[in-house]
Design a protein around this motif. Structure first.
Motif, PDB file in Angstrom:
ATOM      1  N   UNK A 118     -46.529  39.155 -23.001  1.00  0.00           N
ATOM      2  CA  UNK A 118     -46.712  38.040 -22.065  1.00  0.00           C
ATOM      3  C   UNK A 118     -47.970  37.281 -22.465  1.00  0.00           C
ATOM      4  N   UNK A 119     -47.814  35.997 -22.674  1.00  0.00           N
ATOM      5  CA  UNK A 119     -48.914  35.190 -23.210  1.00  0.00           C
ATOM      6  C   UNK A 119     -49.653  34.416 -22.126  1.00  0.00           C
ATOM      7  N   UNK A 120     -48.953  33.906 -21.134  1.00  0.00           N
ATOM      8  CA  UNK A 120     -49.584  33.038 -20.136  1.00  0.00           C
ATOM      9  C   UNK A 120     -50.266  33.868 -19.050  1.00  0.00           C
ATOM     10  N   UNK A 121     -51.560  33.663 -18.832  1.00  0.00           N
ATOM     11  CA  UNK A 121     -52.270  34.420 -17.791  1.00  0.00           C
ATOM     12  C   UNK A 121     -51.650  34.274 -16.408  1.00  0.00           C
ATOM     13  N   UNK A 122     -51.136  33.084 -16.108  1.00  0.00           N
ATOM     14  CA  UNK A 122     -50.524  32.873 -14.796  1.00  0.00           C
ATOM     15  C   UNK A 122     -49.320  33.769 -14.567  1.00  0.00           C
ATOM     16  N   UNK A 123     -48.537  34.016 -15.626  1.00  0.00           N
ATOM     17  CA  UNK A 123     -47.391  34.918 -15.508  1.00  0.00           C
ATOM     18  C   UNK A 123     -47.842  36.356 -15.289  1.00  0.00           C
ATOM     19  N   UNK A 124     -48.900  36.771 -16.000  1.00  0.00           N
ATOM     20  CA  UNK A 124     -49.429  38.117 -15.800  1.00  0.00           C
ATOM     21  C   UNK A 124     -49.890  38.282 -14.357  1.00  0.00           C
ATOM     22  N   UNK A 125     -50.609  37.295 -13.843  1.00  0.00           N
ATOM     23  CA  UNK A 125     -51.081  37.360 -12.465  1.00  0.00           C
ATOM     24  C   UNK A 125     -49.947  37.426 -11.463  1.00  0.00           C
ATOM     25  N   UNK A 126     -48.915  36.609 -11.673  1.00  0.00           N
ATOM     26  CA  UNK A 126     -47.775  36.611 -10.752  1.00  0.00           C
ATOM     27  C   UNK A 126     -47.040  37.942 -10.782  1.00  0.00           C
TER      28      UNK A 126
END
Length: 258
Positions: A118-126
């Protein structure tokens, strides 16, 4: 108590680097937390606060968290350091954790979410917010491409980066760990897959998801007990990875009496 009013103070420059550069965070083994809720969640989860910085013009409602050092800062310094638009007047510098697989403490029949590349920090946070919502026992970031302590991860997770047990490893190490602990792997993929709501998630379960652009790599599909799919009726056959993870985790939680 120490007070910082100048924007050119060396500590201000150091904290800006911690905010902006993953290399700086790795070298210092530390990161910045913004907001009282996030700081309190970090403390409750065993993180050690090295410094607490507060602007007494803004933060005047609560007792300061315990830290090795407390520093008063001017409004100008706080506004320079603050990452979010909303202001609460408080920041902290915390020591990072190692996040090894060996440190995970799992119950019987755990529910784990594996997120690969997973590259996008926002996706990791979600993903971490969803894992917290269903009380998943762990999230494994496999072949991780995003810094767990990126400010965007902390912000988008609303502090769940601290409340959810997280391990970071290669895919091969994660598969070896799950196999050794007799945890079944279910790979979210389009190939040779059963509908996700027709699969039993009540035993030890690791649900693996990949990016919407490339999906899971073959190592996960080959290791899976079962491939699973979320049926879609639209013209596009992919969805955001955090949305897919939420659908699958809530189905697993429903089966477990959530």
């Amino acid at each position: 108590m120490k007070k910082i009013e100048s924007l050119s103070n060396p500590l201000v420059k150091e904290l800006l680097l911690l905010q902006e550069k993953s290399k700086a965070r790795r070298q210092a083994n530390a990161f910045v937390i913004e907001g009282i809720q996030e700081i309190e969640l970090a403390v409750q989860s065993g993180y050690v606060l090295e410094k607490v910085l507060f602007c007494d013009e803004i933060f005047n409602e609560r007792e300061l968290p315990q830290a090795n050092e407390r520093i008063s800062i001017s409004r100008a310094v706080y506004q320079k350091l603050a990452y979010r638009d909303s202001t609460e007047g408080i920041l902290a510098v915390a020591a990072a954790k190692s996040h090894s697989l060996a440190e995970l403490q799992l119950p019987e029949n755990p529910l784990i979410l594996v997120a690969e590349r997973i590259e996008k920090p926002g996706n990791v946070g979600a993903i971490l917010r969803t894992a917290d919502a269903v009380r998943a026992d762990a999230v494994i970031l496999a072949d991780n491409l995003s810094d767990l302590y990126n400010p965007n991860v902390i912000r988008s997770s609303v502090g769940c980066v601290f409340s959810v047990p997280v391990a970071i490893s290669s895919s091969a190490e994660a598969i070896e760990y799950l196999t050794k602990n007799k945890i079944s792997i279910f790979a979210a993929t389009l190939q040779n897959a059963n509908h996700y709501d027709r699969v039993d998630f009540t035993q030890g379960t690791a649900i693996a998801v990949g990016t919407e652009s490339t999906g899971l790599t073959s190592i996960w599909r080959e290791a899976a007990k079962q491939n699973i799919i979320i049926p879609m009726r639209g013209k596009v056959d992919s969805m955001n990875v955090s949305v897919a993870a939420a659908i699958l985790l809530f189905e697993a939680a429903r089966q477990r009496g959530f």
